[in-house]
Design a protein around this motif. Sequence first.
Motif, PDB file in Angstrom:
ATOM      1  N   GLU A 440       0.812  -1.214   0.000  1.00 17.40           N
ATOM      2  CA  GLU A 440       0.000   0.000   0.000  1.00 17.40           C
ATOM      3  C   GLU A 440       0.847   1.266   0.000  1.00 17.40           C
ATOM      4  OE1 GLU A 440      -3.582  -0.043   2.395  1.00 17.40           O
ATOM      5  OE2 GLU A 440      -3.182  -2.134   2.913  1.00 17.40           O
ATOM      6  N   GLU A 441       0.490   2.165  -0.910  1.00 18.09           N
ATOM      7  CA  GLU A 441       1.232   3.423  -1.046  1.00 18.09           C
ATOM      8  C   GLU A 441       0.376   4.424  -1.816  1.00 18.09           C
ATOM      9  OE1 GLU A 441       5.729   4.857  -2.318  1.00 18.09           O
ATOM     10  OE2 GLU A 441       4.863   3.076  -3.263  1.00 18.09           O
ATOM     11  N   SER A 442       0.175   5.602  -1.231  1.00 17.74           N
ATOM     12  CA  SER A 442      -0.531   6.687  -1.914  1.00 17.74           C
ATOM     13  C   SER A 442       0.488   7.601  -2.581  1.00 17.74           C
ATOM     14  CB  SER A 442      -1.370   7.496  -0.916  1.00 17.74           C
ATOM     15  OG  SER A 442      -2.412   6.704  -0.388  1.00 17.74           O
ATOM     16  N   LEU A 443       0.310   7.835  -3.878  1.00 12.16           N
ATOM     17  CA  LEU A 443       1.243   8.676  -4.642  1.00 12.16           C
ATOM     18  C   LEU A 443       0.526   9.933  -5.095  1.00 12.16           C
ATOM     19  CD1 LEU A 443       2.927   5.872  -6.768  1.00 12.16           C
ATOM     20  CD2 LEU A 443       3.810   6.967  -4.696  1.00 12.16           C
ATOM     21  N   GLY A 449      -1.911  18.154  -7.405  1.00 12.86           N
ATOM     22  CA  GLY A 449      -2.376  17.903  -6.050  1.00 12.86           C
ATOM     23  C   GLY A 449      -3.360  16.767  -5.935  1.00 12.86           C
ATOM     24  N   ASN A 450      -3.476  15.943  -6.963  1.00 15.17           N
ATOM     25  CA  ASN A 450      -4.379  14.789  -6.922  1.00 15.17           C
ATOM     26  C   ASN A 450      -3.577  13.512  -6.707  1.00 15.17           C
ATOM     27  OD1 ASN A 450      -6.750  16.233  -7.397  1.00 15.17           O
ATOM     28  ND2 ASN A 450      -6.433  16.185  -9.611  1.00 15.17           N
ATOM     29  N   PHE A 451      -4.227  12.518  -6.110  1.00  8.43           N
ATOM     30  CA  PHE A 451      -3.589  11.222  -5.957  1.00  8.43           C
ATOM     31  C   PHE A 451      -3.700  10.447  -7.262  1.00  8.43           C
ATOM     32  CE2 PHE A 451      -4.384  12.242  -1.498  1.00  8.43           C
ATOM     33  CZ  PHE A 451      -3.152  11.905  -0.945  1.00  8.43           C
ATOM     34  N   THR A 452      -2.586   9.886  -7.683  1.00  3.17           N
ATOM     35  CA  THR A 452      -2.610   9.062  -8.896  1.00  3.17           C
ATOM     36  C   THR A 452      -3.082   7.652  -8.591  1.00  3.17           C
ATOM     37  OG1 THR A 452      -0.287   8.449  -8.583  1.00  3.17           O
ATOM     38  CG2 THR A 452      -0.742  10.396  -9.932  1.00  3.17           C
ATOM     39  N   THR A 453      -3.010   7.264  -7.336  1.00  2.00           N
ATOM     40  CA  THR A 453      -3.503   5.950  -6.903  1.00  2.00           C
ATOM     41  C   THR A 453      -4.976   6.114  -6.514  1.00  2.00           C
ATOM     42  OG1 THR A 453      -2.492   6.535  -4.784  1.00  2.00           O
ATOM     43  CG2 THR A 453      -1.314   4.969  -6.164  1.00  2.00           C
ATOM     44  N   ARG A 454      -5.867   6.012  -7.499  1.00  4.15           N
ATOM     45  CA  ARG A 454      -7.265   6.385  -7.259  1.00  4.15           C
ATOM     46  C   ARG A 454      -8.225   5.203  -7.254  1.00  4.15           C
ATOM     47  NH1 ARG A 454     -10.082  10.232 -10.340  1.00  4.15           N
ATOM     48  NH2 ARG A 454      -9.466   9.082 -12.214  1.00  4.15           N
ATOM     49  N   THR A 455      -7.771   4.032  -7.636  1.00  5.41           N
ATOM     50  CA  THR A 455      -8.635   2.855  -7.637  1.00  5.41           C
ATOM     51  C   THR A 455      -7.840   1.665  -7.126  1.00  5.41           C
ATOM     52  OG1 THR A 455      -8.058   2.017  -9.842  1.00  5.41           O
ATOM     53  CG2 THR A 455      -9.724   3.763  -9.749  1.00  5.41           C
ATOM     54  N   LEU A 456      -8.505   0.541  -6.969  1.00  2.00           N
ATOM     55  CA  LEU A 456      -7.807  -0.661  -6.521  1.00  2.00           C
ATOM     56  C   LEU A 456      -6.936  -1.268  -7.608  1.00  2.00           C
ATOM     57  CD1 LEU A 456     -10.515  -2.348  -4.288  1.00  2.00           C
ATOM     58  CD2 LEU A 456      -8.553  -0.976  -3.599  1.00  2.00           C
ATOM     59  N   ALA A 457      -7.008  -0.709  -8.813  1.00  2.00           N
ATOM     60  CA  ALA A 457      -6.058  -1.100  -9.856  1.00  2.00           C
ATOM     61  C   ALA A 457      -4.715  -0.406  -9.650  1.00  2.00           C
ATOM     62  CB  ALA A 457      -6.618  -0.763 -11.233  1.00  2.00           C
ATOM     63  N   ASP A 458      -4.744   0.756  -8.994  1.00  2.00           N
ATOM     64  CA  ASP A 458      -3.518   1.537  -8.756  1.00  2.00           C
ATOM     65  C   ASP A 458      -3.024   1.396  -7.318  1.00  2.00           C
ATOM     66  OD1 ASP A 458      -4.020   2.830 -11.360  1.00  2.00           O
ATOM     67  OD2 ASP A 458      -5.605   3.872 -10.277  1.00  2.00           O
ATOM     68  N   TYR A 459      -3.988   1.435  -6.396  1.00  2.00           N
ATOM     69  CA  TYR A 459      -3.650   1.319  -4.973  1.00  2.00           C
ATOM     70  C   TYR A 459      -3.793  -0.151  -4.596  1.00  2.00           C
ATOM     71  CZ  TYR A 459      -3.452   2.294   0.007  1.00  2.00           C
ATOM     72  OH  TYR A 459      -3.078   2.319   1.323  1.00  2.00           O
ATOM     73  N   HIS A 460      -2.679  -0.821  -4.449  1.00  5.54           N
ATOM     74  CA  HIS A 460      -2.700  -2.274  -4.288  1.00  5.54           C
ATOM     75  C   HIS A 460      -2.949  -2.667  -2.837  1.00  5.54           C
ATOM     76  CE1 HIS A 460       0.013  -2.502  -8.113  1.00  5.54           C
ATOM     77  NE2 HIS A 460      -1.244  -2.240  -8.380  1.00  5.54           N
ATOM     78  N   VAL A 461      -3.867  -3.599  -2.653  1.00  4.59           N
ATOM     79  CA  VAL A 461      -4.131  -4.187  -1.341  1.00  4.59           C
ATOM     80  C   VAL A 461      -4.002  -5.700  -1.472  1.00  4.59           C
ATOM     81  CG1 VAL A 461      -5.660  -2.311  -0.630  1.00  4.59           C
ATOM     82  CG2 VAL A 461      -6.616  -4.318  -1.773  1.00  4.59           C
ATOM     83  N   PRO A 462      -3.759  -6.396  -0.366  1.00  2.61           N
ATOM     84  CA  PRO A 462      -3.616  -7.850  -0.454  1.00  2.61           C
ATOM     85  C   PRO A 462      -4.914  -8.517  -0.916  1.00  2.61           C
ATOM     86  CG  PRO A 462      -2.792  -7.012   1.646  1.00  2.61           C
ATOM     87  CD  PRO A 462      -3.520  -5.889   0.991  1.00  2.61           C
ATOM     88  N   VAL A 463      -4.780  -9.525  -1.738  1.00  4.15           N
ATOM     89  CA  VAL A 463      -5.905 -10.371  -2.128  1.00  4.15           C
ATOM     90  C   VAL A 463      -5.633 -11.779  -1.606  1.00  4.15           C
ATOM     91  CG1 VAL A 463      -6.465  -8.968  -4.140  1.00  4.15           C
ATOM     92  CG2 VAL A 463      -4.866 -10.872  -4.383  1.00  4.15           C
ATOM     93  N   GLN A 464      -6.573 -12.677  -1.865  1.00  4.81           N
ATOM     94  CA  GLN A 464      -6.496 -14.004  -1.259  1.00  4.81           C
ATOM     95  C   GLN A 464      -5.157 -14.704  -1.537  1.00  4.81           C
ATOM     96  OE1 GLN A 464      -9.025 -14.616   0.583  1.00  4.81           O
ATOM     97  NE2 GLN A 464      -8.845 -16.744   1.191  1.00  4.81           N
TER      98      GLN A 464
END
Length: 525
Positions: A440-443, A449-464
Motif C-alpha cells: 500500500e502506497e498513496s502517490l 495535487g491529486n492522488f494518482t492511486t485512485r482505484t484498486l487497480a492503482d492502490y494495491h491491497v492484499p488479495v487471497q
Amino acid sequence: TTIAVWEGNKLTLYDSTQDLANTQQTIATMFQLPLENVRVIARYVGGGFGSKLTMGGQAELAAMAARHLNRPVKIAITRQMAQTNAGFRQQNRQHFRLGATPDGTLTALAHEITTHTATHDLFVEQTGVISQMMYAVPNLLTTHRVFPLNTQVPCPTRAPGEAPGSFALESAMDELAYQLKMDPIALRIKNEPTRNPADGKPWSSRSLVPAMQMGAAKFGWDKRRPEPRSTKQGNWLVGYGMAAASRAALQRETSARVILTRQNRSVTAVIELAATDIGTGSYTILTQTAAERLGLPINQVKVKLGDSALPATPGSGGSWGAASYGSAVDAVCTKALTELRQQANRADSDTATVADLMKGARLASFQTEVTDKPPADKVNYASYSFGAHFCEVWVDELLGIVRVKRFVMAAAAGRILNPKTASSQVIGAIIWGTGMALMEESLLDSRYGNFTTRTLADYHVPVQLDIGAIEVVFVPDEDHIVNRLGVKGIGEMPMTGVAAAIANAVFNATGKRVRELPITPDKLL
C-alpha cells in the motif's frame, strides 16, 4: 453514503458513520436545530477504521439538498472521490536511535518523528507513543514535528500512531539484537519493564512475555537460523521474523437500556444502545453478554444498535467498543436483576430466574437503564493489550518478490468474549499489516495535487493469493482492574508490529534492511 429525509423541522440521516453522536451534534449545530430534532441511523456500517469517526462532507450536502428539494436525497462517494474526500494515514519520517550495553540492557532510546497535517485543520498521529511504554529504558526521547501540506486532513487509521511507530521500534530492536548476536525475543525479555516507563504506573496486567513464548512455541521459532541467507529453496530465500505488539486498553462512558417481557414462564430481553457495529461483531458479543448475565438463551435476547435515539454511547473506535459497550450491557442487566429481586422481595436469592422474579413481582414487562463508567481506580494503572507476531517469508532472489507464507500471532487481550469474532479481528489486522508492509502506497501528483492511486487497480491491497496460512492463539490474560468484564480491545493492537515482523523476516532471508514501506521488489534487487 448518506440518505437525508426531512419531516418538517426534523431530520433523519441514514449515514455510514462510526460515531452517531458526532454526526448528530455537527448537523444540529450546522442547521441550528435542537439536538433531538436530528436522528442518525447506522445499524450496519460495514467497514469503519477511523475515517468515519468524523462526519463526512456528504452528510451535510445530503441534508442541504434534501431541504432545498423537499424530498429525500442520497449521496454516495465513489472510490475515486474517496481518495481526496476521506481522510488517510499520515506519511511520516522516523529517526530512531537505540543505545545498549553488550548484554542487551537498553540505556537510551530516541524516536523523532516528522509528519504533516493539512493547511486548514490539524491532526497528528501519536507515532512515538509506543516507544514510551514498550521497554524499560532510563533515557527516553520522543518528539513530533508537524508541517502543513495542501492535502485533506489526515485521520485516525487503524491503530493510529502505534502501527507506523511500531515499524520503527520493532525494526530497531531486531537490528540491535542482530548486532549483539542475541535472540530477538531474549532482547525484549531482557528489557521487560515492571511498571509503565511512560508514567510509572503499575500494569493492570502485562502478558507480553507469555505471548512471545507461546507464539514462539507455536511457530517453531527455535528452528530459525539467525544468520541471513541461511535457508534457501530453489530461487527462494526463506526468512523468519518477529515483532511485539501493544495498544492501550480503553473504556469510555456508555449508557444502555434493557427491556424485559414475560409471557408465562418465557422471558425475552431487548438491549438498546446507540453503538455501531462496524463489522467487529458487536451484535454478537453484546447478545452473549446479556444472555449470560440474565441467564437467558441467546435466541431470547435481541440487541438494537445504530440509532441516536437510543441510550448514548461513544463511537466505535479506539478499540474501546467491547470494553465500553460490553461493560454497559453487563451493568444494566445486573441492575435489572437487583431491582427485580427487590420488587419480588427476594433480595437474597441468587438462584431465582428472571421469569421467577418477574412472576413474583407480578410484572409482565420491566425496563431499566444505566450509564456505566470506567472503574474509579483504573486511572492508577496502565492498561494495555499485548501480542507477538511471528512470520515466515520467501523472497525470490531473482525477482525480489516477497511472499508471506506463514503467520502466527499470540494475542493477550484480557477476557476473550467470542474467540471466533476475536480471531477474525486479528486475521484482518494481519492482512492490513501485510498490505502496509508490502503493497500500500498513496502517490501524489505534485503538479495538480491529486492522488494518482485512485482505484484498486492503482492502490494495491492484499488479495487471497497474497495471504499465506494465519494462525491465532490467545494468551491467558486475567485483568480484574481494566473493567468489570476484564475485556481489552483487539481490533487494532494486532496490526501493530506486523510490518516490522515482515521486514525483520525479509532481513533474515536476504540480509537487506528495508526502512521504507512498502517493501517492493525494486528495494530488494
